[in-house]
Scaffold this motif. Structure first.
Motif, PDB file in Angstrom:
ATOM      1  N   GLU A 185      19.860  -1.186   3.946  1.00 55.89           N
ATOM      2  CA  GLU A 185      19.601  -0.967   5.363  1.00 55.89           C
ATOM      3  C   GLU A 185      18.828   0.321   5.620  1.00 55.89           C
ATOM      4  N   GLN A 217      18.153 -10.583   2.359  1.00 50.92           N
ATOM      5  CA  GLN A 217      19.473 -10.087   2.744  1.00 50.92           C
ATOM      6  C   GLN A 217      19.441  -8.567   2.849  1.00 50.92           C
ATOM      7  N   ILE A 218      20.235  -8.050   3.765  1.00 50.54           N
ATOM      8  CA  ILE A 218      20.309  -6.609   3.974  1.00 50.54           C
ATOM      9  C   ILE A 218      21.680  -6.103   3.519  1.00 50.54           C
ATOM     10  N   ALA A 276      26.238  -8.056   0.427  1.00 52.40           N
ATOM     11  CA  ALA A 276      25.264  -7.885   1.495  1.00 52.40           C
ATOM     12  C   ALA A 276      25.577  -8.811   2.670  1.00 52.40           C
ATOM     13  N   SER A 282      21.446 -10.949   8.299  1.00 53.03           N
ATOM     14  CA  SER A 282      20.384 -10.009   7.940  1.00 53.03           C
ATOM     15  C   SER A 282      19.210 -10.108   8.901  1.00 53.03           C
TER      16      SER A 282
END
Length: 293
Positions: A185, A217-218, A276, A282
């Motif tokens: 992030e 994906q974060i 994640a 995300s």
């Protein structure tokens, strides 16, 4: 594999630059001289021309000196504004072919990875500092090269940006490889290149994340457990060959082929994806951050 250099200077790339651009740099300079001549005949300053075609004054100057490759849309627009009668517009296909010649090479330290990447049928990327290269917009990539220390010349920057954009052709190839990215992030909170450049970059992430076969994906900042604290890495599987891992850190890069090491990194990546945010969560976070810019 041994380590390779990861910091470029003008001295490092001088020989390579001559090899890559010798056939096309004269052509770009000739186009630039034509643009300058037509602009001066029209009684326009670089700033005035830039305002008419949507370029900054410094970019017009760089194009006229042959330091920046003119984009096809610029050539068409400038042709109309300068009443060139097709003289500039007709060169756009030749410019694109010349640009392709200039972009085929990568820095020596990166070529081993690039040769595997172009042939890969599966790729997974965990990154902690920057938007992954395959997802970068041209303006974001250029901003990264422009902030390098020691500073790179305009010619080197142009060549590196073109090479990075050329790599992204793998994303549109069919049958499409399997792609996934886990991005910390903090990368989304670091607006490198400035607000407008970064907004465009986040929009690109959303675009890719919504494509079939692409998973973005974060890794959120509030996680209390995180198996990726050892740093960024990439897992890729070239067609007909075993999975390989790739890492870069400061002045070193390394391709990892040892099966045990690759297996451990593969397991680590699986855990990263589990830790994640989901792909849907995300994208929602990216949209939220985009809205805050």
């Amino acid at each position: 594999m041994g380590a390779g250099r990861n910091i470029e200077s003008d001295d490092d790339v001088r020989t390579e630059l001559q090899e890559d651009l010798s056939e096309v740099s004269d052509f770009f300079r000739a186009i630039g001289k034509q643009i300058k001549l037509l602009r001066e005949r029209a009684g326009m300053t670089q700033k005035e021309l830039g305002e008419r075609v949507g370029y900054g004054e410094h970019l017009i100057g760089a194009v006229e000196r042959g330091k920046r490759t003119p984009q096809p849309e610029f050539l068409v627009a400038a042709d109309k504004v300068l009443n060139a009668g097709g003289l500039l517009a007709i060169t756009k296909d030749d410019v694109m072919r010349a640009r392709a010649k200039a972009r085929v090479r990568h820095p020596a330290w990166f070529r081993g990875y690039a040769a595997l990447e172009v042939d890969s049928i599966e790729m997974h990327d965990y990154t902690t500092l920057l938007i992954p290269g395959l997802l970068q917009t041209e303006r974001y990539a250029r901003a990264l090269y422009e902030m390098r220390q020691p500073a790179l010349s305009e010619e080197v920057i142009e060549m590196r940006v073109a090479a990075r954009m050329a790599r992204q052709e793998i994303l549109t190839r069919w049958p499409r490889a399997i792609f996934s990215w886990v991005i910390d992030e903090s990368v989304l909170r670091r607006p490198l290149g400035g607000r407008e450049v970064f907004k465009e970059q986040l929009q690109r992430l959303l675009e890719v994340g919504r494509m079939r076969g692409m998973v973005v994906q974060i890794m959120p900042l509030d996680r209390t457990e995180h198996v990726g604290m050892g740093g960024s890495f990439i897992l890729l599987t070239p067609k007909g060959r075993p999975q390989t891992a790739y890492i870069e850190v400061q002045t070193s890069s390394r391709l990892i082929t040892d099966p045990d090491e690759v297996r451990i990194m593969n397991a680590r990546y699986g855990t990263l994806r589990a830790q994640a945010l989901s792909p849907e969560e995300s994208l929602a976070l990216i949209e939220k951050i985009l809205g805050e810019l």
